[in-house]
Design a protein around this motif. Sequence first.
Motif, mmCIF file in Angstrom:
data_model
loop_
_atom_site.group_PDB
_atom_site.id
_atom_site.type_symbol
_atom_site.label_atom_id
_atom_site.label_comp_id
_atom_site.label_asym_id
_atom_site.label_seq_id
_atom_site.Cartn_x
_atom_site.Cartn_y
_atom_site.Cartn_z
ATOM 1 N N ALA A 63 0.875 -1.189 0.035
ATOM 2 C CA ALA A 63 -0.068 -0.230 -0.103
ATOM 3 C C ALA A 63 0.787 1.343 -0.001
ATOM 4 C CB ALA A 63 -0.994 0.016 1.228
ATOM 5 N N PRO A 64 1.462 1.409 -1.256
ATOM 6 C CA PRO A 64 2.251 2.677 -1.208
ATOM 7 C C PRO A 64 1.595 4.008 -1.211
ATOM 8 C CG PRO A 64 2.333 1.626 -3.261
ATOM 9 C CD PRO A 64 1.584 0.931 -2.261
ATOM 10 N N PRO A 65 2.053 5.053 -0.915
ATOM 11 C CA PRO A 65 1.246 6.269 -0.843
ATOM 12 C C PRO A 65 0.952 7.051 -2.189
ATOM 13 C CG PRO A 65 3.070 6.533 0.744
ATOM 14 C CD PRO A 65 3.324 5.277 -0.027
ATOM 15 N N ILE A 66 -0.174 7.324 -2.299
ATOM 16 C CA ILE A 66 -0.648 7.661 -3.973
ATOM 17 C C ILE A 66 0.269 8.930 -4.235
ATOM 18 C CG2 ILE A 66 -2.516 8.481 -5.289
ATOM 19 C CD1 ILE A 66 -4.296 7.245 -3.094
ATOM 20 N N ARG A 67 0.609 9.769 -3.216
ATOM 21 C CA ARG A 67 1.342 11.136 -3.617
ATOM 22 C C ARG A 67 2.632 10.815 -3.905
ATOM 23 N NH1 ARG A 67 -1.621 15.453 -2.305
ATOM 24 N NH2 ARG A 67 -3.473 14.924 -0.651
ATOM 25 N N GLU A 68 3.093 9.589 -3.324
ATOM 26 C CA GLU A 68 4.704 9.329 -3.677
ATOM 27 C C GLU A 68 4.470 8.697 -5.045
ATOM 28 O OE1 GLU A 68 7.861 6.080 -2.098
ATOM 29 O OE2 GLU A 68 6.832 7.510 -0.564
ATOM 30 N N ILE A 69 3.596 8.002 -5.566
ATOM 31 C CA ILE A 69 3.526 7.414 -6.699
ATOM 32 C C ILE A 69 3.382 8.499 -7.902
ATOM 33 C CG2 ILE A 69 2.331 5.770 -8.331
ATOM 34 C CD1 ILE A 69 1.424 4.560 -5.835
ATOM 35 N N LEU A 70 2.770 9.512 -7.629
ATOM 36 C CA LEU A 70 2.462 10.389 -8.506
ATOM 37 C C LEU A 70 3.196 11.757 -8.458
ATOM 38 C CD1 LEU A 70 -1.555 10.035 -8.674
ATOM 39 C CD2 LEU A 70 0.050 9.202 -10.273
ATOM 40 N N LYS A 71 4.107 11.876 -7.704
ATOM 41 C CA LYS A 71 4.647 12.995 -7.277
ATOM 42 C C LYS A 71 5.604 13.521 -8.437
ATOM 43 C CE LYS A 71 9.299 10.788 -5.601
ATOM 44 N NZ LYS A 71 10.068 10.608 -4.652
ATOM 45 N N ARG A 72 5.837 13.010 -9.562
ATOM 46 C CA ARG A 72 6.328 13.567 -10.880
ATOM 47 C C ARG A 72 5.378 14.012 -11.729
ATOM 48 N NH1 ARG A 72 10.452 9.722 -9.097
ATOM 49 N NH2 ARG A 72 12.340 10.909 -8.693
ATOM 50 N N GLN A 73 4.102 13.438 -11.489
ATOM 51 C CA GLN A 73 3.124 13.918 -12.639
ATOM 52 C C GLN A 73 2.498 15.286 -12.211
ATOM 53 O OE1 GLN A 73 0.371 10.686 -13.555
ATOM 54 N NE2 GLN A 73 -1.162 11.819 -14.317
ATOM 55 N N LYS A 74 2.950 16.130 -12.950
ATOM 56 C CA LYS A 74 2.587 17.858 -12.430
ATOM 57 C C LYS A 74 1.260 18.080 -12.926
ATOM 58 C CE LYS A 74 6.798 18.402 -11.092
ATOM 59 N NZ LYS A 74 7.071 18.317 -9.565
ATOM 60 N N ASN A 75 0.339 17.343 -13.692
ATOM 61 C CA ASN A 75 -0.863 17.605 -14.028
ATOM 62 C C ASN A 75 -1.851 16.876 -13.155
ATOM 63 O OD1 ASN A 75 -0.570 15.172 -15.040
ATOM 64 N ND2 ASN A 75 -1.844 15.662 -16.994
ATOM 65 N N ALA A 76 -1.421 16.317 -12.197
ATOM 66 C CA ALA A 76 -2.192 15.309 -11.122
ATOM 67 C C ALA A 76 -2.224 15.714 -9.711
ATOM 68 C CB ALA A 76 -1.916 13.943 -11.236
ATOM 69 N N LYS A 77 -3.324 15.913 -9.136
ATOM 70 C CA LYS A 77 -3.425 16.276 -7.780
ATOM 71 C C LYS A 77 -4.264 15.515 -6.979
ATOM 72 C CE LYS A 77 -7.099 19.635 -7.542
ATOM 73 N NZ LYS A 77 -7.609 21.048 -7.212
ATOM 74 N N VAL A 78 -3.814 15.038 -5.606
ATOM 75 C CA VAL A 78 -4.565 14.052 -4.851
ATOM 76 C C VAL A 78 -5.372 14.490 -3.778
ATOM 77 C CG1 VAL A 78 -4.208 11.959 -3.618
ATOM 78 C CG2 VAL A 78 -2.640 12.128 -5.516
ATOM 79 N N LEU A 79 -6.582 14.117 -3.689
ATOM 80 C CA LEU A 79 -7.395 14.622 -2.474
ATOM 81 C C LEU A 79 -7.940 13.474 -1.951
ATOM 82 C CD1 LEU A 79 -9.724 17.428 -4.473
ATOM 83 C CD2 LEU A 79 -7.664 17.562 -3.074
ATOM 84 N N LEU A 80 -7.751 13.660 -0.315
ATOM 85 C CA LEU A 80 -8.537 12.502 0.406
ATOM 86 C C LEU A 80 -9.875 12.718 0.366
ATOM 87 C CD1 LEU A 80 -7.956 10.177 2.457
ATOM 88 C CD2 LEU A 80 -7.785 11.753 4.166
ATOM 89 N N GLY A 81 -10.608 11.490 0.200
ATOM 90 C CA GLY A 81 -12.299 11.776 0.460
ATOM 91 C C GLY A 81 -12.892 10.526 -0.276
ATOM 92 N N THR A 82 -14.109 10.379 0.276
ATOM 93 C CA THR A 82 -14.847 9.194 -0.358
ATOM 94 C C THR A 82 -16.094 10.065 -1.040
ATOM 95 O OG1 THR A 82 -14.588 7.958 1.749
ATOM 96 C CG2 THR A 82 -16.483 7.364 0.068
ATOM 97 N N VAL A 83 -15.998 9.455 -2.287
ATOM 98 C CA VAL A 83 -17.207 10.272 -3.212
ATOM 99 C C VAL A 83 -18.418 9.815 -3.000
ATOM 100 C CG1 VAL A 83 -17.954 10.801 -5.451
ATOM 101 C CG2 VAL A 83 -15.645 10.861 -4.939
ATOM 102 N N THR A 84 -19.580 10.388 -2.467
ATOM 103 C CA THR A 84 -20.881 9.954 -2.151
ATOM 104 C C THR A 84 -21.899 10.557 -3.076
ATOM 105 O OG1 THR A 84 -21.178 12.236 -0.643
ATOM 106 C CG2 THR A 84 -20.284 10.157 0.478
#
Length: 441
Positions: A63-84
């Motif tokens: 279970a690696p951190p998402i932010r670490e996986i995508l840290k070099r992808q400048k056009n992506a941001k990560v938000l914590l949350g459950t879409v309801t």
Amino acid sequence: MDERAQGRHRVVVVGAGFGGLFATKALKNAPVEVTLINGTAHHLFQPLLYQVATGILSEGEIAPPIREILKRQKNAKVLLGTVTEVDPEARTVTAVAPGASYTVEYDSLIVAAGASQSYFGNDRFAEHAPGMKSIDDALELRGRIFGAFELAELETDPAAIERWLTFVVVGAGPTGVEMAGQIAELAHRHLPGQYRNIDPKQARIILIDALDTVLSSFGDHLSTKALRQLHTMGVEVELGTKVVDVDETGIEVETRNGHQRIESMTKIWAAGVAAPSLSTQLAKATGASTDRAGRLEVNPDCTVPGHPEIFAIGDMMSLDRLPGVAQVAIQSGRHAAGQIKQRLAGQPTGQPFKYFDKGSMATISRFSAVASVGKLHFSGVIGWLMWLAVHLLYLVGFKNRVTAVLHWFVSFIGRGRSERVATFQQVFARRALQEYRQHLP
């Protein structure tokens, strides 16, 4: 300034499993802004959850951190949350997180919220028979499995000892077979000699399924080989057996010979999956149909009927009877990303998703696995080596691969388990989590 006014196409991806993560990565060089929303801060390699539960791997290795996986992808941001909620008219999604709720606008939406455990209408079973869908589930099961041996050591009543040393796994698909096999290895190979009042080799591991075969999707040849290996390991396989009730101290089943009760303190549910609640909400909002498992019935190109801007992929979609496996999620995620890129480039879209089946595999014990690749069937050591190579390939991150290999070496070559730490918090936190979720907006 509004991104739409700047010509920036906004893609919202719901879920960071295989489908959502690979869709996001496929959009790396596209002229879009990607917002990835996930209920946890990590990507989960779900096929190896059973190894966390049985002390082989740590949760961080799968279970690696998402932010670490995508840290070099400048056009992506990560938000914590459950879409309801998804509002197709306003083109927004609403998500909740601890102490917060927010809304995000989209131009294209990729829904990859995965699947949840299905108890076939008997959700009360979950209290005494946890499933295997999250890190929380795996850590709870680790506490229950290793705790069962510890508490059996304290007992003087033979009936109580037998109850603690009886492990019931419900569901003889890959997850159930792998879990039953690893508990058998624990009892017969790793734990003997570590206790003074009990003999772990006396543990009973019972694998139950309502169907008449184990690994039914693998074909008769591999199913028979898997069944033979399970029997060799001492696993009791009860097929054609339906669970009718589960309580704290046992499980009630219906067999060909009638009603039976199995006394057991540790029950594990590995049978059945269902679409998440978001699937139902999205179906109502878009007028889409769902299948019996609650998955959205999508167009051949993975879009929701009437909404070409919304893609449902992986375990969320019902299309051509595709199985709920990682490769379907990965390939459909890439397909959805490709459709968005073609649309932005002014190229024709609507091409149907074509799934390339790379095969199925499941481990039974160390050096023994079954693998089905097209018309080729492998078992034993060859199947196990194939399983090892494929799982290393899809473990995200070099660090995860190195540490996983080290822990596999300890567990499969030696007699140790690297991750046997289990706490009361892991075992008893389920109720607190349930109460927390009930208070979410």
